[in-house]
Design an enzyme around this catalytic site. Sequence first.
Site, PDB file in Angstrom:
ATOM      1  N   ASN A   6     -10.559   3.019   4.350  1.00 34.27           N
ATOM      2  CA  ASN A   6     -11.290   1.806   3.963  1.00 34.27           C
ATOM      3  C   ASN A   6     -12.170   1.430   5.147  1.00 34.27           C
ATOM      4  OD1 ASN A   6     -10.011  -0.243   5.710  1.00 34.27           O
ATOM      5  ND2 ASN A   6      -8.157   0.189   4.546  1.00 34.27           N
ATOM      6  N   ASN A  55       1.558  -2.191  -2.027  1.00 30.86           N
ATOM      7  CA  ASN A  55       1.039  -1.041  -2.770  1.00 30.86           C
ATOM      8  C   ASN A  55       2.118  -0.114  -3.320  1.00 30.86           C
ATOM      9  OD1 ASN A  55      -1.327  -1.189  -0.232  1.00 30.86           O
ATOM     10  ND2 ASN A  55      -1.794  -1.693  -2.340  1.00 30.86           N
ATOM     11  N   ARG A  74      -1.896   8.656   1.563  1.00 28.98           N
ATOM     12  CA  ARG A  74      -0.819   7.707   1.234  1.00 28.98           C
ATOM     13  C   ARG A  74       0.142   8.238   0.172  1.00 28.98           C
ATOM     14  NH1 ARG A  74      -2.069   1.392   1.079  1.00 28.98           N
ATOM     15  NH2 ARG A  74       0.197   1.500   1.318  1.00 28.98           N
ATOM     16  N   ARG A 121      -9.649   1.802  -5.934  1.00 23.45           N
ATOM     17  CA  ARG A 121      -8.351   2.435  -5.707  1.00 23.45           C
ATOM     18  C   ARG A 121      -7.579   2.711  -6.997  1.00 23.45           C
ATOM     19  NH1 ARG A 121      -6.327   2.206  -0.502  1.00 23.45           N
ATOM     20  NH2 ARG A 121      -8.060   2.307   0.941  1.00 23.45           N
ATOM     21  N   HIS A 150      -9.047  -3.729  -2.570  1.00 20.23           N
ATOM     22  CA  HIS A 150      -7.889  -4.039  -3.427  1.00 20.23           C
ATOM     23  C   HIS A 150      -8.074  -5.464  -3.943  1.00 20.23           C
ATOM     24  CE1 HIS A 150      -4.841  -1.130  -1.333  1.00 20.23           C
ATOM     25  NE2 HIS A 150      -5.103  -0.675  -2.543  1.00 20.23           N
ATOM     26  N   ASP A 152      -6.004  -7.800  -4.104  1.00 19.05           N
ATOM     27  CA  ASP A 152      -5.353  -8.832  -3.282  1.00 19.05           C
ATOM     28  C   ASP A 152      -6.116  -9.145  -1.992  1.00 19.05           C
ATOM     29  OD1 ASP A 152      -4.712  -6.703  -1.613  1.00 19.05           O
ATOM     30  OD2 ASP A 152      -2.541  -6.943  -1.790  1.00 19.05           O
ATOM     31  N   ALA A 238      -6.146  -2.067   9.987  1.00 21.81           N
ATOM     32  CA  ALA A 238      -5.820  -1.087   8.942  1.00 21.81           C
ATOM     33  C   ALA A 238      -6.311  -1.558   7.583  1.00 21.81           C
ATOM     34  CB  ALA A 238      -4.316  -0.842   8.902  1.00 21.81           C
ATOM     35  N   CYS A 244      -0.611  -7.942   1.731  1.00 22.58           N
ATOM     36  CA  CYS A 244      -0.427  -6.475   1.709  1.00 22.58           C
ATOM     37  C   CYS A 244       0.879  -6.063   2.365  1.00 22.58           C
ATOM     38  CB  CYS A 244      -1.517  -5.776   2.505  1.00 22.58           C
ATOM     39  SG  CYS A 244      -3.175  -6.211   2.107  1.00 22.58           S
TER      40      CYS A 244
HETATM   41  N1  ARG Z   1      -4.733   1.018   5.111  1.00 22.96           N
HETATM   42  C1  ARG Z   1      -4.242   0.621   3.836  1.00 22.96           C
HETATM   43  C2  ARG Z   1      -5.105   1.233   2.731  1.00 22.96           C
HETATM   44  O1  ARG Z   1      -6.292   1.339   2.925  1.00 22.96           O
HETATM   45  C3  ARG Z   1      -4.186  -0.872   3.728  1.00 22.96           C
HETATM   46  C4  ARG Z   1      -3.577  -1.355   2.455  1.00 22.96           C
HETATM   47  C5  ARG Z   1      -3.657  -2.830   2.292  1.00 22.96           C
HETATM   48  N2  ARG Z   1      -2.938  -3.238   1.153  1.00 22.96           N
HETATM   49  C6  ARG Z   1      -3.335  -4.128   0.251  1.00 22.96           C
HETATM   50  N3  ARG Z   1      -2.507  -4.451  -0.675  1.00 22.96           N
HETATM   51  N4  ARG Z   1      -4.553  -4.631   0.253  1.00 22.96           N
HETATM   52  O2  ARG Z   1      -4.637   1.638   1.701  1.00 22.96           O
END
Ligand code: ARG
Length: 264
Positions: A6, A55, A74, A121, A150, A152, A238, A244
């Site tokens: 991201n 997630n 992931r 995503r 995302h 959220d 991150a 998250c």
């Molecule tokens: N580095 C993770 C990703 O890009 C961060 C996830 C953040 N999670 C969230 N629910 N927004 O997947």
Amino acid sequence: IEYEINPWMSRSKGSDSSRAQSQWQSLKSLIESRGAQVSLLSPVQGLPDLVFTANAGLIWHDVAILARFRFDARRGESPVDAAWFAANGFEVRELPDGMDFEGAGDALFCGETLFAGYIIRSDASAEQWVAEVLGCRVIPLQLVDPHFYHLDTCFCPLDAATAAWFPPAFDEYGQFAIREHIPSLIEVIPEEASRFGCNAVVIGRDVILNSGCLRFEQQLTAAGFVPHATELDEFIKAGGSTKCLTLRLDGEDAAIWPNANPTN
Ligand code: ARG
């Protein structure tokens, strides 16, 4: 930061692990001080984003719909999440092949309706499937800004009729749908959306959020909520913040779950 999936992540700007750990501990203590019980998932070497438990999946009563991650980086998290859910009394459901879905990061109840972010995503087809399994209405919302990848990160249900959001993260239809379905909306300003203001944890009327979102804190107070800020800049490296870093296991305060039994 071991990979970049991201726009917030940069391998050249690694996180400071002792700072990250102390920020995480402060978040945990703050959540517990609001009366919530915290269950933990143990870290696994090589899966740095496992910390973002939002997630792992979408929870509905004792059902956990396991995420399927967009990026290979992931995908190794899912067996770990599945084992945790099963060991903690959840019935684990897997998505049909070919559909990605990043759990509570992209699917949030406001009232009886599941609001679901797609394209960056998660797939809208996965969200339709989830809604059929749960027997609820879903409103898929297309996300248009890679910084708000995302749901959220740009939308936070506060109670069954109130949500905070950052409108520019949605396409025109998505903005219309949110305005149409949620009676009371708080618009987060761009500077504070970029500080992950929308990525907040709600426990009753208490709202836990990243520090530096003073305008949003005032808006929350005016709407009858009590903001609690905590510094999480190590996790923003991150692309994540309070929400998250958590997965609500007993139903979000904003969610109304009328049907205890998933239909199929
Ligand atoms: N580095 C993770 C990703 O890009 C961060 C996830 C953040 N999670 C969230 N629910 N927004 O997947």
